[in-house]
Design a protein around this motif. Sequence first.
Motif, mmCIF file in Angstrom:
data_model
loop_
_atom_site.group_PDB
_atom_site.id
_atom_site.type_symbol
_atom_site.label_atom_id
_atom_site.label_comp_id
_atom_site.label_asym_id
_atom_site.label_seq_id
_atom_site.Cartn_x
_atom_site.Cartn_y
_atom_site.Cartn_z
ATOM 1 N N CYS A 149 6.433 -3.959 1.010
ATOM 2 C CA CYS A 149 5.919 -2.781 0.724
ATOM 3 C C CYS A 149 4.250 -3.397 0.384
ATOM 4 O O CYS A 149 3.381 -2.964 0.891
ATOM 5 C CB CYS A 149 6.204 -1.885 -0.250
ATOM 6 N N ARG A 150 4.463 -4.313 -0.450
ATOM 7 C CA ARG A 150 3.184 -5.175 -0.904
ATOM 8 C C ARG A 150 2.428 -5.740 0.388
ATOM 9 O O ARG A 150 1.305 -5.682 0.504
ATOM 10 C CB ARG A 150 3.264 -6.139 -2.007
ATOM 11 N N VAL A 151 3.573 -6.433 1.187
ATOM 12 C CA VAL A 151 2.791 -6.923 2.452
ATOM 13 C C VAL A 151 1.838 -5.797 3.337
ATOM 14 O O VAL A 151 0.989 -5.949 3.813
ATOM 15 C CB VAL A 151 3.455 -7.673 3.618
ATOM 16 N N ALA A 152 2.607 -4.687 3.429
ATOM 17 C CA ALA A 152 2.024 -3.799 4.409
ATOM 18 C C ALA A 152 0.781 -3.085 3.709
ATOM 19 O O ALA A 152 -0.151 -2.967 4.509
ATOM 20 C CB ALA A 152 3.342 -2.499 4.608
ATOM 21 N N THR A 153 1.023 -2.682 2.551
ATOM 22 C CA THR A 153 -0.246 -2.185 1.711
ATOM 23 C C THR A 153 -1.411 -3.063 1.805
ATOM 24 O O THR A 153 -2.619 -2.872 1.980
ATOM 25 C CB THR A 153 0.021 -1.408 0.549
ATOM 26 N N GLY A 154 -1.023 -4.332 1.579
ATOM 27 C CA GLY A 154 -2.154 -5.491 1.428
ATOM 28 C C GLY A 154 -2.687 -5.791 2.713
ATOM 29 O O GLY A 154 -3.967 -6.007 2.939
ATOM 30 N N ALA A 155 -1.935 -5.470 3.812
ATOM 31 C CA ALA A 155 -2.553 -5.519 5.261
ATOM 32 C C ALA A 155 -3.288 -4.432 5.995
ATOM 33 O O ALA A 155 -3.616 -4.098 6.975
ATOM 34 C CB ALA A 155 -1.379 -5.991 6.358
ATOM 35 N N GLY A 156 -3.365 -3.422 4.888
ATOM 36 C CA GLY A 156 -4.213 -2.045 5.266
ATOM 37 C C GLY A 156 -3.212 -1.000 5.749
ATOM 38 O O GLY A 156 -3.914 0.079 6.479
ATOM 39 N N PHE A 157 -1.978 -1.082 5.608
ATOM 40 C CA PHE A 157 -1.182 -0.002 6.111
ATOM 41 C C PHE A 157 -0.784 1.226 5.229
ATOM 42 O O PHE A 157 -0.427 0.700 4.278
ATOM 43 C CB PHE A 157 0.132 -0.429 6.698
ATOM 44 N N ALA A 158 -1.100 2.217 5.512
ATOM 45 C CA ALA A 158 -1.200 3.556 4.611
ATOM 46 C C ALA A 158 0.463 4.131 4.551
ATOM 47 O O ALA A 158 1.120 4.143 5.746
ATOM 48 C CB ALA A 158 -2.066 4.806 5.160
ATOM 49 N N VAL A 159 0.861 4.424 3.693
ATOM 50 C CA VAL A 159 2.029 4.902 3.539
ATOM 51 C C VAL A 159 2.057 6.581 3.962
ATOM 52 O O VAL A 159 1.305 7.059 3.839
ATOM 53 C CB VAL A 159 2.821 5.166 2.018
ATOM 54 N N GLU A 160 3.197 6.702 5.036
ATOM 55 C CA GLU A 160 3.345 7.781 5.589
ATOM 56 C C GLU A 160 4.730 8.762 5.063
ATOM 57 O O GLU A 160 4.622 9.872 5.285
ATOM 58 C CB GLU A 160 3.069 7.600 7.168
ATOM 59 N N GLY A 161 5.572 8.225 4.616
ATOM 60 C CA GLY A 161 6.740 8.888 4.166
ATOM 61 C C GLY A 161 7.926 7.900 4.238
ATOM 62 O O GLY A 161 8.273 6.958 4.442
#
Length: 166
Positions: free
Chosen positions: A130-142
């Motif tokens: 999750c930290r990788v995803a958000t750190g790479a600019g990916f927004a949580v969708e669900g």
Amino acid sequence: MDTLLRPWTPDDAPTILAAAAEPGMSRQFTLPIDSLAAAEDWIALLTARREDDVAYSFAVLDSGVPVGNVAVSSVERRHLTGWISYWTLESARGRGIATQACRAVSEFAFAELELFRLELAHRLDNPASCRVATGAGFAVEGVERARLLYDGVRYDTETHARLATD
């Protein structure tokens, strides 16, 4: 940190074999990786998928040494979408390498493949992903309930997305 991406080559088979042997990593591969020949077959599959314009996988390098994989797969030209995935060897975790690689493959997908929307998901019990995803600019969708099945256990996943306009 000197990290960059390059396509996998047959010479990388020992790295793939070692990665598949790490705890929990076997599920990262589409084929069982239990020999150098199997690792070479996996690399050949990645090459074929690139040639077919359906997936682009890259070795993640740290000081010139492969330490992980990052890919945009499920490339869909009608809607200009793709699916991002990533993993690193245990020795490379916690240093921001996966986040940098995820950003780099996203920029490749937007600029070179001309995709518009990239998606990824991770198990809820994997906060590092999750930290990788958000750190790479990916927004949580669900959250997708019981999406994955590993060893008879169902896992919920959290879906993220990044748009070319983000």
